[in-house]
Design a protein around this motif. Structure first.
Motif, mmCIF file in Angstrom:
data_model
loop_
_atom_site.group_PDB
_atom_site.id
_atom_site.type_symbol
_atom_site.label_atom_id
_atom_site.label_comp_id
_atom_site.label_asym_id
_atom_site.label_seq_id
_atom_site.Cartn_x
_atom_site.Cartn_y
_atom_site.Cartn_z
ATOM 1 N N TYR A 38 20.262 64.710 -33.524
ATOM 2 C CA TYR A 38 20.806 66.021 -33.883
ATOM 3 C C TYR A 38 22.331 65.988 -33.890
ATOM 4 C CZ TYR A 38 21.950 70.977 -33.752
ATOM 5 O OH TYR A 38 22.489 72.217 -34.028
ATOM 6 N N SER A 42 25.273 65.775 -37.248
ATOM 7 C CA SER A 42 25.801 67.136 -37.372
ATOM 8 C C SER A 42 27.058 67.235 -38.230
ATOM 9 C CB SER A 42 26.080 67.715 -35.976
ATOM 10 O OG SER A 42 24.872 67.975 -35.307
ATOM 11 N N LEU A 92 28.877 76.568 -30.520
ATOM 12 C CA LEU A 92 28.997 76.244 -31.936
ATOM 13 C C LEU A 92 29.930 75.071 -32.129
ATOM 14 C CD1 LEU A 92 28.152 77.495 -34.792
ATOM 15 C CD2 LEU A 92 30.452 78.479 -34.813
ATOM 16 N N ASN A 95 29.902 74.411 -37.482
ATOM 17 C CA ASN A 95 29.027 75.430 -38.081
ATOM 18 C C ASN A 95 27.564 75.318 -37.651
ATOM 19 O OD1 ASN A 95 30.978 76.826 -39.613
ATOM 20 N ND2 ASN A 95 30.903 75.266 -41.206
ATOM 21 N N LYS A 96 27.285 74.541 -36.608
ATOM 22 C CA LYS A 96 25.920 74.402 -36.122
ATOM 23 C C LYS A 96 25.890 74.674 -34.621
ATOM 24 C CE LYS A 96 23.251 71.108 -37.531
ATOM 25 N NZ LYS A 96 22.663 69.786 -37.820
ATOM 26 N N GLU A 97 24.709 75.049 -34.149
ATOM 27 C CA GLU A 97 24.557 75.216 -32.705
ATOM 28 C C GLU A 97 24.855 73.900 -31.997
ATOM 29 O OE1 GLU A 97 21.346 78.157 -31.050
ATOM 30 O OE2 GLU A 97 20.450 77.015 -32.688
ATOM 31 N N GLY A 224 34.365 75.267 -38.697
ATOM 32 C CA GLY A 224 33.144 75.402 -37.911
ATOM 33 C C GLY A 224 33.388 75.976 -36.537
#
Length: 322
Positions: A38, A42, A92, A95-97, A224
């Motif tokens: 993950y 990213s 964050l 732009n992603k968790e 982000g």
């Protein structure tokens, strides 16, 4: 040569690095694979592993170990991100968790440890004591930098020298190691290896200075990050340090309060003070000086597309908007 040209130039090498990363992420523990993949996927810039490829190419290296070491550098960087996001309670990134927001703090810390230990397994395979020394020193220095940054949080009396020391330790040290590793693999002379180390250190410093600027001037879609994320954590970065140095007593009071209390309640007032004191212009000038020092360090290298790319990265570090 633009940043897009650099990426195109080393794309075949970076594809191999990505293959190594995917292979070495393997673990029989499913959660480790899940969290690692993950964060690795990213959307990072992969600048640090690219430095290993470019510096090795600048010295004519034709072996395979630079792929492993580029992956090692990316694993170490990723481990620091996992740990940083837990310490900063970030939700964050790009732009992603963040992984900690998605999988929890415990999983993030432990998978960060896995990436560190996997990196050391991989560097041993290179069977080069100098490589191991550089990477062992770098990881230890980075850990010191992380602790120093934690100690600086919510402290409005942090001076510029102390702030820069955190950057040199926490961020620039891995840029330095990446640049130095390529030179080592390419059997560079001692002074040439030192030149690449200086290049990497100042490139990494310029890169972080711009990151800290973008926290008060960047666009969410590009960076982000929300504007003022560093302020929310009470981090006294260069725009704030300079604004307090150049501001009026009333302006200084606004910045001090914002750093001490954290959060974003004072964000608009802080942004106004930063603009009134030209703090972003000062930070950009400092970043430009760092980039100029980086470029000067490798000026005597033989001309090649690899050298051109390294010089272009110094330009990219201070002209980017993300």
């Amino acid at each position: 040569m633009s940043i897009e040209s650099i990426r195109s130039f080393i794309a075949p090498d970076m594809n191999v690095v990505d293959s190594v990363i995917r292979e070495k992420l393997h673990s029989h523990v499913a959660l480790i694979r899940q969290v690692s993949e993950y964060i690795i996927n990213s959307g990072g810039k992969r600048l640090r592993p690219a430095l290993v490829i470019l510096s090795a190419g600048a010295f004519g290296y034709t072996g395979k170990y630079h792929y492993n070491l580029a992956a090692v550098i990316e694993f170490i960087h990723t481990a620091t991100l996992l740990h940083d996001d837990v310490v900063d309670e970030s939700e964050l990134r790009r732009n992603k968790e963040t992984a900690n927001a998605l999988f929890g703090n415990a999983a993030s810390v432990l998978v960060g440890d896995f990436l560190y230990s996997r990196a050391f397994q991989m560097m041993v395979e290179v069977d080069n004591m100098r490589v191991m020394q550089v990477l062992a020193d770098a990881t230890n220095t980075i850990a010191e930098g992380e602790v120093l940054q934690m100690l600086n949080c919510r402290d409005p009396d942090v001076e510029e020298d102390n702030y820069l020391r955190v950057i040199r330790f926490k961020t620039a040290k891995l840029f330095e190691a990446a640049s130095r590793l390529g030179a080592i693999l390419g059997n560079a002379a001692e002074e040439e290896e030192r030149a690449l180390a200086i290049y990497g250190m100042h490139l990494g410093t310029a890169f972080q200075l711009i990151d800290d600027m973008l926290d008060y001037s960047g666009d969410y879609q590009e960076t982000g990050k929300n504007l003022g994320d560093d302020l929310a954590e009470g981090k006294p970065t260069l725009p704030l340090i300079y604004a307090m140095r150049a501001g009026t007593p009333a302006q200084i009071s606004i910045i001090r309060k914002a750093i001490e209390e954290g959060g974003q309640d004072e964000l608009q007032s802080v942004l106004q003070v930063i603009q009134q004191t030209n703090a972003l212009d000062y930070a950009r000038q400092c970043a430009q000086a760092e980039a100029d020092t980086a470029s000067a360090a490798i000026a005597s290298l033989p001309d090649s597309d690899y050298k051109t790319s390294l010089l272009q990265l110094a330009t990219f570090a201070i002209t980017r908007n993300h």
